[in-house]
Design a protein around this motif. Structure first.
Motif, PDB file in Angstrom:
ATOM      1  N   SER A 287       0.643  -1.473   0.282  1.00  0.00           N
ATOM      2  CA  SER A 287       0.291   0.180  -0.043  1.00  0.00           C
ATOM      3  C   SER A 287       0.946   1.065   0.599  1.00  0.00           C
ATOM      4  CB  SER A 287      -0.656   0.376   1.526  1.00  0.00           C
ATOM      5  OG  SER A 287      -1.496   1.287   1.551  1.00  0.00           O
ATOM      6  N   ALA A 288       1.860   1.334   0.888  1.00  0.00           N
ATOM      7  CA  ALA A 288       2.854   2.596   0.899  1.00  0.00           C
ATOM      8  C   ALA A 288       3.466   2.282  -0.596  1.00  0.00           C
ATOM      9  CB  ALA A 288       3.804   2.350   2.131  1.00  0.00           C
ATOM     10  N   TYR A 289       3.582   1.474  -1.291  1.00  0.00           N
ATOM     11  CA  TYR A 289       4.749   1.644  -2.644  1.00  0.00           C
ATOM     12  C   TYR A 289       3.359   2.564  -3.878  1.00  0.00           C
ATOM     13  CZ  TYR A 289       6.183   0.111  -7.479  1.00  0.00           C
ATOM     14  OH  TYR A 289       6.825  -0.044  -8.668  1.00  0.00           O
ATOM     15  N   GLU A 290       2.109   1.578  -3.268  1.00  0.00           N
ATOM     16  CA  GLU A 290       1.218   1.807  -4.487  1.00  0.00           C
ATOM     17  C   GLU A 290       1.101   3.825  -4.476  1.00  0.00           C
ATOM     18  OE1 GLU A 290      -1.790  -1.699  -5.709  1.00  0.00           O
ATOM     19  OE2 GLU A 290      -1.981  -1.166  -3.958  1.00  0.00           O
ATOM     20  N   ARG A 291       1.050   4.101  -3.089  1.00  0.00           N
ATOM     21  CA  ARG A 291       0.454   5.121  -3.093  1.00  0.00           C
ATOM     22  C   ARG A 291       1.997   5.979  -3.039  1.00  0.00           C
ATOM     23  NH1 ARG A 291      -2.396   4.989   2.436  1.00  0.00           N
ATOM     24  NH2 ARG A 291      -2.665   3.180   2.099  1.00  0.00           N
ATOM     25  N   GLY A 292       2.843   5.374  -2.534  1.00  0.00           N
ATOM     26  CA  GLY A 292       3.971   6.708  -2.490  1.00  0.00           C
ATOM     27  C   GLY A 292       4.315   6.877  -1.678  1.00  0.00           C
ATOM     28  N   GLN A 293       4.209   7.013  -0.448  1.00  0.00           N
ATOM     29  CA  GLN A 293       3.925   7.619   0.737  1.00  0.00           C
ATOM     30  C   GLN A 293       5.475   7.799   0.979  1.00  0.00           C
ATOM     31  OE1 GLN A 293       2.117   4.225   3.092  1.00  0.00           O
ATOM     32  NE2 GLN A 293       0.459   5.579   3.501  1.00  0.00           N
ATOM     33  N   THR A 294       5.794   8.796   2.090  1.00  0.00           N
ATOM     34  CA  THR A 294       7.179   8.679   1.683  1.00  0.00           C
ATOM     35  C   THR A 294       7.530   9.412   3.781  1.00  0.00           C
ATOM     36  OG1 THR A 294       7.417  11.105   1.036  1.00  0.00           O
ATOM     37  CG2 THR A 294       7.944   9.427  -0.101  1.00  0.00           C
ATOM     38  N   SER A 295       8.682   9.289   3.553  1.00  0.00           N
ATOM     39  CA  SER A 295       8.955   9.474   5.226  1.00  0.00           C
ATOM     40  C   SER A 295       9.022  10.863   5.275  1.00  0.00           C
ATOM     41  CB  SER A 295       9.816   9.491   6.337  1.00  0.00           C
ATOM     42  OG  SER A 295      11.362   9.284   6.008  1.00  0.00           O
ATOM     43  N   ILE A 296       7.933  11.784   6.515  1.00  0.00           N
ATOM     44  CA  ILE A 296       8.228  13.751   6.417  1.00  0.00           C
ATOM     45  C   ILE A 296       9.430  14.093   7.043  1.00  0.00           C
ATOM     46  CG2 ILE A 296       7.509  15.553   7.843  1.00  0.00           C
ATOM     47  CD1 ILE A 296       4.931  13.402   8.671  1.00  0.00           C
ATOM     48  N   SER A 297      10.488  13.739   7.353  1.00  0.00           N
ATOM     49  CA  SER A 297      11.875  14.336   8.394  1.00  0.00           C
ATOM     50  C   SER A 297      12.836  13.613   6.365  1.00  0.00           C
ATOM     51  CB  SER A 297      12.114  13.437   9.484  1.00  0.00           C
ATOM     52  OG  SER A 297      12.284  12.422   9.265  1.00  0.00           O
ATOM     53  N   SER A 298      12.709  12.904   6.173  1.00  0.00           N
ATOM     54  CA  SER A 298      13.560  12.334   5.189  1.00  0.00           C
ATOM     55  C   SER A 298      13.569  12.053   3.737  1.00  0.00           C
ATOM     56  CB  SER A 298      14.527  11.544   5.291  1.00  0.00           C
ATOM     57  OG  SER A 298      14.278  10.149   5.662  1.00  0.00           O
ATOM     58  N   ASP A 299      11.679  12.160   3.337  1.00  0.00           N
ATOM     59  CA  ASP A 299      11.799  11.845   1.789  1.00  0.00           C
ATOM     60  C   ASP A 299      12.193   9.967   1.635  1.00  0.00           C
ATOM     61  OD1 ASP A 299      10.230  14.199   1.848  1.00  0.00           O
ATOM     62  OD2 ASP A 299      11.818  14.691   0.482  1.00  0.00           O
ATOM     63  N   THR A 300      12.170   9.688   2.813  1.00  0.00           N
ATOM     64  CA  THR A 300      12.434   8.182   2.696  1.00  0.00           C
ATOM     65  C   THR A 300      10.995   7.341   1.673  1.00  0.00           C
ATOM     66  OG1 THR A 300      14.096   7.827   4.092  1.00  0.00           O
ATOM     67  CG2 THR A 300      13.193   5.934   3.619  1.00  0.00           C
ATOM     68  N   MET A 301      11.284   6.305   0.754  1.00  0.00           N
ATOM     69  CA  MET A 301      10.532   5.668   0.517  1.00  0.00           C
ATOM     70  C   MET A 301       9.541   4.811   1.320  1.00  0.00           C
ATOM     71  SD  MET A 301      10.861   5.315  -3.388  1.00  0.00           S
ATOM     72  CE  MET A 301      12.487   4.589  -3.562  1.00  0.00           C
ATOM     73  N   LEU A 302       8.905   4.991   2.882  1.00  0.00           N
ATOM     74  CA  LEU A 302       8.780   3.685   3.181  1.00  0.00           C
ATOM     75  C   LEU A 302       7.891   2.377   3.067  1.00  0.00           C
ATOM     76  CD1 LEU A 302       5.771   5.900   5.491  1.00  0.00           C
ATOM     77  CD2 LEU A 302       8.256   5.708   5.607  1.00  0.00           C
ATOM     78  N   TRP A 303       7.329   2.215   1.515  1.00  0.00           N
ATOM     79  CA  TRP A 303       7.828   0.404   2.231  1.00  0.00           C
ATOM     80  C   TRP A 303       9.350   0.012   1.749  1.00  0.00           C
ATOM     81  CZ3 TRP A 303      10.566  -1.712  -2.038  1.00  0.00           C
ATOM     82  CH2 TRP A 303      11.396  -0.934  -2.670  1.00  0.00           C
ATOM     83  N   ILE A 304       9.835   0.555   1.124  1.00  0.00           N
ATOM     84  CA  ILE A 304      11.338  -0.293   1.604  1.00  0.00           C
ATOM     85  C   ILE A 304      11.376  -0.482   3.172  1.00  0.00           C
ATOM     86  CG2 ILE A 304      13.391   0.045   1.996  1.00  0.00           C
ATOM     87  CD1 ILE A 304      13.649   2.234  -0.579  1.00  0.00           C
ATOM     88  N   PRO A 305      11.538   0.371   4.605  1.00  0.00           N
ATOM     89  CA  PRO A 305      11.485  -0.457   5.610  1.00  0.00           C
ATOM     90  C   PRO A 305       9.942  -1.213   5.644  1.00  0.00           C
ATOM     91  CG  PRO A 305      11.052   1.682   5.460  1.00  0.00           C
ATOM     92  CD  PRO A 305      11.353   1.892   4.637  1.00  0.00           C
ATOM     93  N   GLU A 306       9.410  -0.958   5.664  1.00  0.00           N
ATOM     94  CA  GLU A 306       7.704  -2.301   6.132  1.00  0.00           C
ATOM     95  C   GLU A 306       8.405  -3.503   4.892  1.00  0.00           C
ATOM     96  OE1 GLU A 306       4.781   0.320   4.662  1.00  0.00           O
ATOM     97  OE2 GLU A 306       5.231   1.744   5.948  1.00  0.00           O
ATOM     98  N   SER A 307       8.976  -3.671   3.521  1.00  0.00           N
ATOM     99  CA  SER A 307       9.192  -4.283   3.207  1.00  0.00           C
ATOM    100  C   SER A 307      10.114  -4.841   3.966  1.00  0.00           C
ATOM    101  CB  SER A 307       9.521  -4.216   1.472  1.00  0.00           C
ATOM    102  OG  SER A 307       8.368  -3.471   0.912  1.00  0.00           O
ATOM    103  N   VAL A 308      11.131  -4.964   4.482  1.00  0.00           N
ATOM    104  CA  VAL A 308      12.471  -5.009   5.185  1.00  0.00           C
ATOM    105  C   VAL A 308      11.666  -5.749   6.465  1.00  0.00           C
ATOM    106  CG1 VAL A 308      14.196  -5.135   6.478  1.00  0.00           C
ATOM    107  CG2 VAL A 308      14.071  -3.845   4.179  1.00  0.00           C
ATOM    108  N   VAL A 309      11.048  -5.465   7.158  1.00  0.00           N
ATOM    109  CA  VAL A 309      10.036  -6.042   8.223  1.00  0.00           C
ATOM    110  C   VAL A 309       9.197  -7.658   7.895  1.00  0.00           C
ATOM    111  CG1 VAL A 309       8.507  -5.581   9.979  1.00  0.00           C
ATOM    112  CG2 VAL A 309      10.420  -4.163   9.632  1.00  0.00           C
TER     113      VAL A 309
END
Length: 192
Positions: A135-157
């Motif tokens: 879902s984070a990947y499809e929506r292109g969600q990024t963190s507020i502070s660093s613009d990290t694509m959130l799907w990356i750490p979420e996929s790791v977990v």
């Protein structure tokens, strides 16, 4: 005991291959968890060093902007990546009061049901975490502070959770076949 001998040697060939593959993934899981822990430690040491140097050198920044955010990602990865190997090594906290009172056949039966329940529960969590990452990947969600694509750490977990679910499936199969459920040889200090 030979360290290279599989604890699953008594299993039928196809299951032995599956169980040994899951065990190798579990060991990889442990090493990735250890690497995440080392990286987390180095990141925190760098943050402390930068903070200390900023008190004496004016051009050194007071902090590393992404340190706390990335440390939380690494901490989550440490927890999920260390879990499968810890389960195989027998390092998870368990209530052994009941198990200690049971005779071996009843203990094995309880292990079968507990492993099945845990495999289903962690499997559900794995699917939920994978959907969350997707879902984070499809929506292109990024963190507020660093613009990290959130799907990356979420996929790791999610991947760490999948490895734990696989280890519970392996434990279920091992309990069904009467194989050793834990491999104390992979602990930091062998218990044998």
């Amino acid at each position: 005991m030979d360290r290279t001998k599989s604890r699953n040697a008594a299993a039928p060939a196809p299951l032995r291959l599956l169980l040994d593959a899951i065990e190798r993934l579990g060991r990889l899981d442990g090493w990735i968890g250890a690497a995440c822990l080392v990286t987390l430690t180095l990141l925190m040491l760098a943050e402390i060093t930068v903070r200390a140097l900023s008190n004496f050198i004016s051009w050194v920044p007071a902090d590393i902007p992404v340190a706390w955010e990335y440390s939380s990602y690494l901490m989550a990865a440490c927890f999920t990546f260390g879990a499968a190997m810890t389960l195989r090594a027998g390092g998870h906290i368990r209530v052994t009061l009941v198990l200690g009172k049971l005779k071996p056949p009843a203990r094995r039966l309880l292990e079968i049901f507990a492993s099945l329940f845990a495999a289903l529960f962690v499997g559900f969590l794995s699917i939920a975490m994978a959907r969350f990452a997707w879902s984070a990947y499809e929506r292109g969600q990024t963190s507020i502070s660093s613009d990290t694509m959130l799907w990356i750490p979420e996929s790791v977990v999610a991947f760490g959770m999948v490895l734990l679910a696989l280890q519970f499936v392996a434990r279920f199969i091992q309990a069904l076949l009467g194989l050793p459920l834990e491999d104390h040889r992979i602990k930091a200090a062998p218990v044998e």
